[in-house]
Every structure is written in structure tokens, then in C-alpha cells.
Design a protein around this motif. Structure first.
Motif, PDB file in Angstrom:
ATOM      1  N   PRO A 101      61.317  76.299  44.322  1.00 33.83           N
ATOM      2  CA  PRO A 101      60.056  76.752  43.738  1.00 33.83           C
ATOM      3  C   PRO A 101      60.129  76.730  42.214  1.00 33.83           C
ATOM      4  CG  PRO A 101      61.345  78.629  44.528  1.00 33.83           C
ATOM      5  CD  PRO A 101      62.078  77.394  44.956  1.00 33.83           C
ATOM      6  N   SER A 356      70.834  75.597  41.941  1.00 36.40           N
ATOM      7  CA  SER A 356      71.314  75.863  40.579  1.00 36.40           C
ATOM      8  C   SER A 356      72.428  74.889  40.203  1.00 36.40           C
ATOM      9  CB  SER A 356      71.786  77.319  40.388  1.00 36.40           C
ATOM     10  OG  SER A 356      70.670  78.197  40.519  1.00 36.40           O
ATOM     11  N   ILE A 358      72.327  71.326  40.897  1.00 37.27           N
ATOM     12  CA  ILE A 358      72.443  70.057  41.627  1.00 37.27           C
ATOM     13  C   ILE A 358      71.721  68.954  40.855  1.00 37.27           C
ATOM     14  CG2 ILE A 358      71.772  68.837  43.737  1.00 37.27           C
ATOM     15  CD1 ILE A 358      72.737  71.092  45.285  1.00 37.27           C
ATOM     16  N   PRO A 380      65.488  68.607  38.127  1.00 34.85           N
ATOM     17  CA  PRO A 380      65.330  67.143  38.233  1.00 34.85           C
ATOM     18  C   PRO A 380      63.946  66.713  38.736  1.00 34.85           C
ATOM     19  CG  PRO A 380      67.506  67.787  38.992  1.00 34.85           C
ATOM     20  CD  PRO A 380      66.741  69.068  38.761  1.00 34.85           C
TER      21      PRO A 380
HETATM   22  C1  FNR Z   1      62.223  77.990  38.098  1.00 36.75           C
HETATM   23  N1  FNR Z   1      62.687  78.736  39.178  1.00 36.75           N
HETATM   24  C2  FNR Z   1      61.824  79.538  39.884  1.00 36.75           C
HETATM   25  N2  FNR Z   1      62.263  80.237  40.968  1.00 36.75           N
HETATM   26  C3  FNR Z   1      61.408  80.982  41.694  1.00 36.75           C
HETATM   27  O1  FNR Z   1      61.835  81.594  42.674  1.00 36.75           O
HETATM   28  N3  FNR Z   1      60.082  81.028  41.362  1.00 36.75           N
HETATM   29  C4  FNR Z   1      59.580  80.369  40.284  1.00 36.75           C
HETATM   30  O2  FNR Z   1      58.388  80.423  40.015  1.00 36.75           O
HETATM   31  C5  FNR Z   1      60.475  79.620  39.497  1.00 36.75           C
HETATM   32  N4  FNR Z   1      60.037  78.965  38.376  1.00 36.75           N
HETATM   33  C6  FNR Z   1      60.874  78.135  37.684  1.00 36.75           C
HETATM   34  C7  FNR Z   1      60.385  77.415  36.602  1.00 36.75           C
HETATM   35  C8  FNR Z   1      61.226  76.522  35.946  1.00 36.75           C
HETATM   36  C9  FNR Z   1      60.683  75.722  34.815  1.00 36.75           C
HETATM   37  C10 FNR Z   1      62.549  76.341  36.378  1.00 36.75           C
HETATM   38  C11 FNR Z   1      63.468  75.331  35.728  1.00 36.75           C
HETATM   39  C12 FNR Z   1      63.048  77.079  37.443  1.00 36.75           C
HETATM   40  C13 FNR Z   1      64.088  78.604  39.632  1.00 36.75           C
HETATM   41  C14 FNR Z   1      64.233  77.459  40.624  1.00 36.75           C
HETATM   42  O3  FNR Z   1      63.664  77.783  41.855  1.00 36.75           O
HETATM   43  C15 FNR Z   1      65.722  77.125  40.861  1.00 36.75           C
HETATM   44  O4  FNR Z   1      66.386  78.292  41.251  1.00 36.75           O
HETATM   45  C16 FNR Z   1      66.390  76.533  39.635  1.00 36.75           C
HETATM   46  O5  FNR Z   1      65.561  75.553  39.058  1.00 36.75           O
HETATM   47  C17 FNR Z   1      67.723  75.906  40.006  1.00 36.75           C
HETATM   48  O6  FNR Z   1      68.405  75.469  38.848  1.00 36.75           O
HETATM   49  P1  FNR Z   1      68.447  73.914  38.412  1.00 36.75           P
HETATM   50  O7  FNR Z   1      69.214  73.177  39.462  1.00 36.75           O
HETATM   51  O8  FNR Z   1      67.026  73.455  38.311  1.00 36.75           O
HETATM   52  O9  FNR Z   1      69.113  73.937  37.075  1.00 36.75           O
END
Ligand code: FNR
Length: 428
Positions: A101, A356, A358, A380
Motif C-alpha cells: 500500500p 521493505s 525488495i 519500485p
Molecule cells: C508507503 N507505505 C505505506 N504503508 C501503508 O501501510 N500505508 C500507506 O499509505 C503507505 N504509504 C506509503 C507512501 C510512500 C510514498 C511509500 C514509499 C511507502 C509503506 C509501504 O507499504 C511499504 O511498507 C514500503 O514502501 C516498503 O519499503 P520499500 O521496499 O518501498 O523501500
């Protein structure tokens, strides 16, 4: 296309196109992908996506953790037929990838969550719809047309709103409810802070709220009580923010520009977004609200994993939010084996999802070998979205699927069942 040749088919298509002078618009390498996206994204957009908490070492640690594991290939195994499918909550997934998400996708591309939905459908990858999405969940679900999605919940301080979001998620066909636990408040994010930029304060990423009947009632009550918000001076920045709020608010833009609701919606959102008082004692209330499988996202400690099993949840999601919340957090991958051990030794076969860090198919291989049931792709896919909309997201997912498939073929594995810790050695 026969499944066993998926990886080779994708690889050959890239080389064949290359012979005619076409290079992939979406780089296959994770670092190049981020760099290419940086060039096309706005400063604020890239800062929001790429940035993380404090010194940003948590995000770096997430990626570096994969370097501590190396893969041990086995030979003379017939890998002609390979199967990367996994079953999650009663639905067969062609691959172990999920779309993590991610909120405020409008910062990457105007088609935002709908573009991701098109790609998710094309690649048979389940999209986890964010509570901070740029598009109401019902519209995303319509685009997905029954191909399967989960809904991620931020547990609001307003109980009626939680109930409403959960019932909407059920009504639009979510297969599971992912409750994100690591965001009792937003992390300290210097890239955003130094730009003075929070998308929600500009009305971006609050579409689940402004489309919600309970939230709209809260906004109406706020407006009726007389707006407590002081009117900002009409500087160019203030006008741009008002325009952004009005554009992102449902209804007619011209009316929104003079109406109190868009500003009241932002203020109401900031009031109700999170519930820092949330504890384990609140989980039974959520259980009573829904029959959907409940997945807890953000679990990093084995004791929390055991507690989650005892609480009767249906899945665990190991994640440190891409390092965006806690500065100097240990890597999510470091947490994975301990959490898996805690869950399995409690006698539970529930899925353990991981994200986190990948960035490639081999990273997925490592996480799966360490016990993850499926893995979430975060940044990504956002970079793919920024580069080429739905096709960009599709390309990122296709490449990951192809790379994992080839990794199986080259290491003597024919299915995900073969991915066990014995396939790895730890170095350092
Ligand atoms: C997120 N992530 C995130 N998680 C969640 O539970 N609800 C959300 O709305 C968001 N929003 C969000 C915005 C942005 C810009 C990022 C980069 C990340 C966290 C996301 O679900 C996930 O845990 C991380 O993106 C994993 O890390 P990497 O692999 O993207 O570095």
C-alpha cells in the motif's frame, strides 16, 4: 504463454526489441529505476517517495540487509516446469508479489491508483489499496474488476470512520484487511520537512476520507460550527495550496474554490488521521466489525508476532514502512526469521508477508527462503508509475516476476516450496 517459459519470454522480448534499437523505458535495475524516476518527478514528489525517517539509515539498512545473504545454487535438477504460485486467503496468486500500500500516488502520475490497478490486473498481482490513496477505493476496485485486492487501514481516532472504511472495504470486495500499526504519527522526514511539504495538507491523498459518508458528516459539522481555521494571506503559495485542495475535493472546482469544505476536510483529516492510543486491547473490536481476514502490518518483534497469533489475527506483515517511520530502525529483513520462527512455533500456518527493501527478483528469493509467504513491492512500482503510468508499473512487476522465475530455474528450484533457509548462506 506457458508458465514455465515466463522469465525467458520476458527476457527474450527485451533483447529482441533491443536488436531493433529499443531500450526499456523502465530500467530493469533498481538503482537505475530510482534515478530515472527522479528525473521525471517533481522535487516534492520524489522527496515524498524516496525520503525516509531522520538520517535515512533505516531505509539504507533495509536494502543493505539483503547483501548479508547469498544464494547457493543446486545443479542437475529438472527445472523445465516452474511454478511461482501461492495461495493467500483463498485466492491463488500467480506469483508471490503484492503491491504494497502506497499513499498519494498522484504525486507520481495523474492516473495514480487507477494506473496501478490496471497493471495489477494485467500482471495478476494483488493491489493493497491504501487509506491514503488518491482515488476512492470503490473506483479502484471497479478498475480491478474482481481480480482481487486488499484494503490497508490506518486506524482513525474516530470509531465511526473506522467502521465506515471497513464496511466500504468489504462492500467493494477486498479479500483482506491490512492494519498498519507503525504509523501512530508520521515519522520525522527531513526531505519533506525541508520543503515544508505534506501532501495531505494540500488535500492530496485523502480521497478515502472525502468520499466517506462519516467523514463528510464530520466536515459538515465542522463547517456548521463555524470554521476555526484562520484565513491565510493570499500569497502565491497559499493560492496554490487552495487550488490543490479544491482540485482534490469532490465536486465542482469553481464552487470548491470559494466553499469552506475543502479546507475543513484537510483540517478534519489532520484531526482524525491516527490513533496513537491504539493497543492490543482494541483488536477484538476490529474482529467484531469484520469477517475479512485481518493482517497486522509493521510487526518486527517475535513477541509481537506471538501476541498477534494469540489475538487470532489471520496474517502478519513484517515491515518497517520502508524506513519512513523510525530512524535507525533495524532492517525489516533482519526481523523476518525471528518473526517466522515465532509464528510457526506457535503452531500457526498463517501467511507472513514481508516488505521493505525488495528491489529485484533475487531479493524476493531471499525473503521467501527466510520464510516469507509473499512479498510487497513498494517504491519500485511507484517509480515505474512515474516513468510510464500503468505500463510502467506493469513493466516493473513483469520484470520482477521474470527475474524470480529465472532465479528458480538457475538454482534448481521448481516451486516456492523449495525456497528454504538451506538455499542461503549468511555472510557477515
Ligand atoms: C508507503 N507505505 C505505506 N504503508 C501503508 O501501510 N500505508 C500507506 O499509505 C503507505 N504509504 C506509503 C507512501 C510512500 C510514498 C511509500 C514509499 C511507502 C509503506 C509501504 O507499504 C511499504 O511498507 C514500503 O514502501 C516498503 O519499503 P520499500 O521496499 O518501498 O523501500
Amino acid at each position: 504463454m506457458p508458465w514455465e517459459s515466463f522469465g525467458r519470454t520476458v527476457q527474450s522480448a527485451i533483447y529482441r526489441a533491443g536488436a531493433f534499437g529499443h531500450r526499456p523505458e523502465v530500467p530493469t535495475d533498481g538503482t537505475q529505476l530510482e534515478e530515472a524516476a527522479r528525473k521525471v518527478m517533481s522535487r516534492r514528489g520524489f522527496a515524498y517517495v524516496a525520503g525516509s525517517a531522520g538520517s535515512e539509515v533505516s531505509a539504507a539498512a533495509n536494502v543493505a540487509a539483503f547483501d548479508r545473504w547469498q544464494v547457493v545454487p543446486r545443479m542437475l535438477v529438472d527445472t523445465t516446469e516452474r511454478d511461482t504460485a501461492v495461495e493467500l486467503f483463498g485466492r491463488r496468486h500467480e506469483s508471490p508479489f503484492l503491491l504494497a500500500p502506497v499513499g498519494v500516488l498522484s504525486m507520481a502520475h495523474e492516473d495514480a491508483d487507477l494506473a496501478v490497478a490496471h497493471a495489477a490486473r494485467e500482471q495478476s498481482v494483488t493491489q493493497i489499496i491504501s487509506t491514503q490513496a488518491s482515488v476512492p477505493m470503490e473506483d479502484i476496485a471497479r478498475t480491478l474488476a474482481g481480480s482481487g485486492h486488499w484494503y490497508q487501514l490506518y486506524w482513525s481516532s474516530n470509531d465511526d470512520l473506522v467502521e465506515s472504511l471497513v464496511s466500504r472495504a468489504e462492500a467493494c470486495g477486498s479479500d483482506a484487511l491490512v492494519v498498519t500499526l507503525d504509523t501512530a504519527c508520521l515519522g520525522w522526514r527531513p526531505r519533506d520537512l525541508d520543503l515544508g511539504h505534506l501532501p495531505f495538507a494540500r488535500g492530496e491523498g485523502i480521497a478515502q476520507y472525502t468520499s466517506d459518508p462519516v467523514f463528510r458528516r464530520l466536515v459538515a459539522e465542522r463547517v456548521a460550527a463555524g470554521s476555526p481555521e484562520p484565513r491565510p494571506r493570499p500569497t502565491p503559495a497559499a493560492v496554490a495550496t487552495l487550488l490543490s485542495m479544491s482540485r482534490n475535493h469532490p465536486g465542482d472546482l469553481r464552487r470548491n474554490l470559494t466553499a469552506p469544505e475543502p479546507r475543513a476536510a484537510v483540517e478534519t483529516f489532520l484531526d482524525v488521521f491516527s490513533r496513537p492510543s491504539l493497543t492490543w486491547d482494541d483488536l477484538p473490536r476490529l474482529r467484531a466489525l469484520t469477517r475479512l481476514p485481518i493482517v497486522l502490518k509493521g510487526i518486527l518483534h517475535p513477541d509481537d508476532a506471538r501476541r498477534a497469533v494469540e489475538a487470532g489475527v489471520d496474517g502478519i506483515y513484517v515491515s518497517n514502512h520502508g524506513g519512513r517511520q523510525v530512524d535507525r530502525s533495524f532492517a525489516a529483513l533482519e526481523a523476518l526469521p525471528g518473526v517466522v520462527e515465532a509464528v510457526r512455533s506457535s503452531g500457526s500456518s498463517m501467511p507472513v508477508i514481508f516488505d521493505s527493501g525488495i528491489r529485484c527478483g533475487a531479493d524476493a528469493f531471499v525473503a521467501l527462503a527466510l520464510g516469507a509467504t509473499a512479498v510487497g513491492i513498494g517504491r519500485p512500482h511507484v517509480y515505474g508509475l512515474a516513468l510510464a503510468g500503468a505500463e510502467g508499473v506493469s513493466e516493473v512487476l513483469r520484470n520482477l516476476r521474470a527475474e524470480l522465475d529465472l532465479q528458480l530455474a538457475l538454482t534448481g528450484c521448481t516451486s516456492l516450496v523449495d525456497l528454504t533457509p538451506e538455499r542461503l548462506v549468511r555472510v557477515g
